[in-house]
Design a protein around this motif. Structure first.
Motif, short mmCIF file in Angstrom:
data_model
loop_
_atom_site.label_atom_id
_atom_site.label_comp_id
_atom_site.label_asym_id
_atom_site.label_seq_id
_atom_site.Cartn_x
_atom_site.Cartn_y
_atom_site.Cartn_z
N LEU A 244 18.41 11.36 7.69
CA LEU A 244 17.92 12.06 7.08
C LEU A 244 17.62 11.06 5.73
O LEU A 244 16.48 10.46 4.95
N HIS A 245 18.73 10.69 5.11
CA HIS A 245 18.93 9.76 3.98
C HIS A 245 18.25 8.56 4.06
O HIS A 245 17.43 8.18 3.39
N SER A 246 18.41 7.90 5.19
CA SER A 246 17.87 6.59 5.45
C SER A 246 16.37 6.68 5.48
O SER A 246 15.60 5.76 4.99
N GLN A 247 15.96 7.51 6.20
CA GLN A 247 14.40 7.85 6.40
C GLN A 247 13.74 8.03 4.95
O GLN A 247 12.81 7.26 4.75
N ARG A 248 14.55 8.68 4.24
CA ARG A 248 13.84 9.15 3.03
C ARG A 248 13.94 8.03 2.04
O ARG A 248 13.00 7.72 1.28
N VAL A 249 14.92 7.09 2.13
CA VAL A 249 15.15 5.78 1.09
C VAL A 249 13.91 4.72 1.56
O VAL A 249 12.97 4.48 0.51
N GLU A 250 13.59 4.73 2.79
CA GLU A 250 12.59 4.02 3.27
C GLU A 250 11.20 4.46 2.81
O GLU A 250 10.42 3.74 2.05
N ILE A 251 10.88 5.62 2.98
CA ILE A 251 9.60 6.29 2.52
C ILE A 251 9.38 6.31 1.05
O ILE A 251 8.23 5.85 0.45
N VAL A 252 10.37 6.60 0.21
CA VAL A 252 10.42 6.70 -1.07
C VAL A 252 10.36 5.37 -1.68
O VAL A 252 9.25 5.25 -2.99
N GLU A 253 10.63 4.20 -1.31
CA GLU A 253 10.24 2.98 -1.74
C GLU A 253 8.94 2.51 -1.58
O GLU A 253 8.07 1.87 -2.37
N GLN A 254 8.21 3.23 -0.44
CA GLN A 254 6.75 2.69 -0.12
C GLN A 254 5.99 3.64 -1.09
O GLN A 254 4.93 3.17 -1.68
N TRP A 255 6.41 4.98 -1.38
CA TRP A 255 5.88 5.86 -2.21
C TRP A 255 5.77 5.42 -3.65
O TRP A 255 4.70 5.41 -4.28
N LYS A 256 6.74 4.72 -4.03
CA LYS A 256 6.63 4.17 -5.46
C LYS A 256 5.83 3.39 -5.82
O LYS A 256 5.10 3.56 -6.83
N SER A 257 5.44 2.46 -5.00
CA SER A 257 4.40 1.32 -5.31
C SER A 257 2.92 2.15 -5.27
O SER A 257 2.22 1.84 -5.92
N ARG A 258 2.83 3.09 -4.39
CA ARG A 258 1.59 3.71 -4.34
C ARG A 258 1.46 4.68 -5.48
O ARG A 258 0.28 4.63 -5.99
N LEU A 259 2.49 5.13 -6.04
CA LEU A 259 2.53 6.22 -7.36
C LEU A 259 2.11 5.33 -8.55
O LEU A 259 1.35 5.81 -9.25
N GLN A 260 2.46 4.01 -8.65
CA GLN A 260 2.15 3.31 -9.91
C GLN A 260 0.76 2.90 -9.80
O GLN A 260 0.12 2.66 -10.84
N GLU A 261 -0.07 2.92 -8.75
CA GLU A 261 -1.42 2.74 -8.71
C GLU A 261 -2.18 3.74 -9.28
O GLU A 261 -3.24 3.66 -10.07
N ASP A 262 -1.44 4.97 -8.59
CA ASP A 262 -2.64 6.25 -9.19
C ASP A 262 -2.13 6.64 -10.80
O ASP A 262 -2.98 6.97 -11.69
N LEU A 263 -0.80 6.36 -11.15
CA LEU A 263 -0.55 6.29 -12.69
C LEU A 263 -1.13 5.59 -13.46
O LEU A 263 -1.60 5.78 -14.56
N LEU A 264 -1.45 4.16 -12.74
CA LEU A 264 -2.41 3.41 -13.85
C LEU A 264 -3.68 3.94 -13.99
O LEU A 264 -4.36 3.60 -15.27
N GLN A 265 -4.18 4.65 -13.08
CA GLN A 265 -5.56 5.30 -13.44
C GLN A 265 -5.34 6.65 -14.03
O GLN A 265 -6.33 6.67 -15.11
N LEU A 266 -4.51 7.42 -13.95
CA LEU A 266 -4.44 8.59 -14.70
C LEU A 266 -3.54 8.90 -15.90
O LEU A 266 -3.97 9.33 -16.92
N LEU A 267 -2.53 7.83 -15.92
CA LEU A 267 -1.60 8.00 -16.93
C LEU A 267 -1.42 6.39 -17.48
O LEU A 267 -0.21 5.79 -17.56
N PRO A 268 -2.39 5.82 -17.72
CA PRO A 268 -2.50 4.17 -18.06
C PRO A 268 -1.46 3.76 -19.28
O PRO A 268 -0.63 2.58 -19.11
N ASP A 269 -1.07 4.80 -20.16
CA ASP A 269 -0.25 4.29 -21.41
C ASP A 269 1.12 4.71 -21.33
O ASP A 269 1.87 4.64 -22.08
N LEU A 270 1.35 5.21 -20.09
CA LEU A 270 2.83 5.77 -19.81
C LEU A 270 3.69 5.09 -19.03
O LEU A 270 3.08 4.65 -17.76
N GLN A 271 4.90 4.83 -18.84
CA GLN A 271 5.55 4.25 -17.88
C GLN A 271 6.54 5.15 -17.59
O GLN A 271 7.47 5.86 -17.90
N ILE A 272 6.28 5.57 -15.82
CA ILE A 272 7.11 6.49 -15.22
C ILE A 272 7.55 5.91 -13.95
O ILE A 272 6.80 5.41 -13.29
#
Length: 360
Positions: free
Chosen positions: A186-214
Motif C-alpha cells: 500500500l505504501h509503495s502504491q501511495r508514494v507513486e500516486i502522490v508523486e503524480q498528484w503533486k504535479s496536477r495539484l500545482q496546475e490547479d493551485l496556479l489557477q485558484l491560489l496563484p499567490d500562494l506556495q503550497i
C-alpha cells in the motif's frame, strides 16, 4: 458514467423525482429547505452507499416509510439502490444484484465539493487519508485488493489486542507478517500516486491560489527506513498496553505546507476552501487522464465563491469532462457563466420537494 436519467423516491422531502435528458451541467435552484441538496444527497447515496449529511438512514429516509430508492441510467448502464431503515441495502447493476458498494463506486466515480466544509484541512488525518484513498481506488487497479487484505489483518490484530491483556510476539506473528507485507505494498502504491498528484495539484493551485506556495507531503504512518514489520515488532508492548495497532498505512497522512507553516494554521477560511477545490480538481484531472470521467456534486458554491472563482471552477470541470449537479440560490449568475462558456446545461426549479424543468 454520465447520467441521462435519474429517479429518486422517498429521500427526505423528495417523494418522487424523475429527471430525464440530463446534461453535462444540471443546475437546481430554489429556496433553502426546498430539497435541492437532497437531490445531491440521493446521488451520493447511490454512488457511495452513504449520505454526506448523516450516518443514520432514518434521518434521510422519509418518515413512516420503509425505504428510499435511487435509480440512474446512462447510455450503457442502469444502476439502482434500495436503502432500508435498518441500514441494509440492495444494489443492482443492469438488473443484477451486486454484493459490494465498491462495484457501484467504480461505475460512478463521485466527488462532492462543499465549500462550507474545511474538514479536510482542519480535522485531523482521517479525511485527508480518505481523500487519498478515493484517488487510489480509482487510478491504481491493485490498491483495493491490497487494502482489503490489509484491513482484514488489522481488524484481526486489533481484536486480539482488545481481547487479551497478555500477548506474546508469537501470538501476533501471523498478523504482523500480513500487515507488514500488505502495508508495504500500500505504501509503495501511495508514494507513486502522490508523486503524480503533486504535479496536477500545482496546475490547479496556479489557477485558484496563484499567490500562494503550497506543497503536498505524504506521511506513511510508520518508519519507512526500517519497515512496517520492524515497527510492529519494536513497538509490540506499546500496542499491547494501548490495545490497538499504532503503526501502519491506516495512520498515514497528507500534510499541506506553506513557507510560513501548515496550511490549517496559516490560511484563511476562504483560502482553505479554494485549496480543497484544487485538491479535488487535481484528482478529477488524474481520472480524466485515465479516461475515467467523474460526476461532481457542487452544493451552494455560488454562496461561497466570488464570480471569478465560480467561472474558473465551472470552466475547469467542463474541460475535465465532468458531469456536474449543482445547487444554487443565484441561478442568474450560474446561467451567465454557462452561457459565456458555451456549456450545455439543464435548469431545474425545486420547491417543497417537487422538481420542475425550467425552459430557457
Amino acid at each position: 458514467m454520465h447520467i441521462t436519467r435519474l429517479n429518486i423516491q422517498r429521500v427526505r422531502n423528495l417523494q418522487t423525482v424523475a429527471l430525464h435528458e440530463l446534461q453535462p451541467f444540471n443546475v437546481f435552484y430554489g429556496q433553502n429547505g426546498s430539497g435541492k441538496t437532497s437531490i445531491l444527497e440521493a446521488i451520493h447515496l447511490l454512488a457511495t452507499g452513504r449520505s454526506f449529511r448523516t450516518h443514520i438512514p432514518r434521518n434521510y429516509i422519509q418518515h413512516d416509510t420503509a425505504d428510499a430508492i435511487v435509480f440512474a441510467q446512462s447510455a450503457t448502464e442502469k444502476i439502482g439502490m434500495q436503502k432500508l431503515q435498518s441500514g441494509e441495502q440492495l444494489i443492482r447493476v443492469n438488473g443484477d444484484t451486486v454484493a459490494t458498494q465498491g462495484q457501484m463506486a467504480r461505475i460512478l466515480p463521485l466527488q462532492l465539493m462543499d465549500p462550507l466544509s474545511t474538514d479536510i484541512i482542519d480535522h485531523g488525518a482521517r479525511p485527508r487519508r480518505q481523500l487519498l484513498d478515493w484517488l487510489m481506488f480509482h487510478v491504481e487497479p491493485e490498491f483495493y485488493h491490497a487494502w482489503q487484505y490489509y484491513s482484514r489483518a488489522l481488524k484481526q490484530r486489533n481484536s486480539l489486542l482488545k481481547s487479551r491483556r497478555h500477548l506474546s510476539l508469537d501470538d501476533l506473528e501471523p498478523w504482523n507478517r500480513m500487515l507488514g507485507d500488505y502495508g508495504e505494498i500500500l505504501h509503495s502504491q501511495r508514494v507513486e500516486i502522490v508523486e503524480q498528484w503533486k504535479s496536477r495539484l500545482q496546475e490547479d493551485l496556479l489557477q485558484l491560489l496563484p499567490d500562494l506556495q503550497i506543497q503536498l507531503e505524504y506521511s506513511a504512518g510508520f518508519h519507512v527506513e526500517q519497515g512496517l514489520y520492524a515497527d510492529l515488532i519494536q513497538h509490540h508492548q506499546k500496542d499491547v498496553d494501548r490495545r490497538y495497532t499504532e503503526y501502519g498505512p491506516h495512520r498515514a497522512d497528507l500534510r499541506l505546507k506553506t513557507p510560513l507553516g501548515d496550511a490549517d494554521v496559516v490560511l484563511s477560511r476562504g483560502q482553505k476552501k479554494l485549496l480543497i477545490m484544487a485538491l479535488k480538481l487535481s484528482q478529477i484531472a488524474m481520472l480524466h487522464a485515465c479516461n475515467r470521467e467523474t460526476v461532481v456534486l457542487l452544493d451552494d458554491v455560488t454562496a461561497e465563491l466570488d464570480l471569478t472563482a465560480q467561472q474558473r471552477l465551472i470552466e475547469r470541470l467542463s474541460q475535465l469532462g465532468s458531469q456536474v449537479f449543482m445547487t444554487t440560490l443565484d441561478q442568474q449568475s450560474v446561467k451567465k457563466h454557462l452561457h459565456e462558456l458555451a456549456i450545455s446545461y439543464r435548469l431545474f426549479h425545486v420547491e417543497n420537494g417537487q422538481v420542475h424543468v425550467v425552459v430557457p
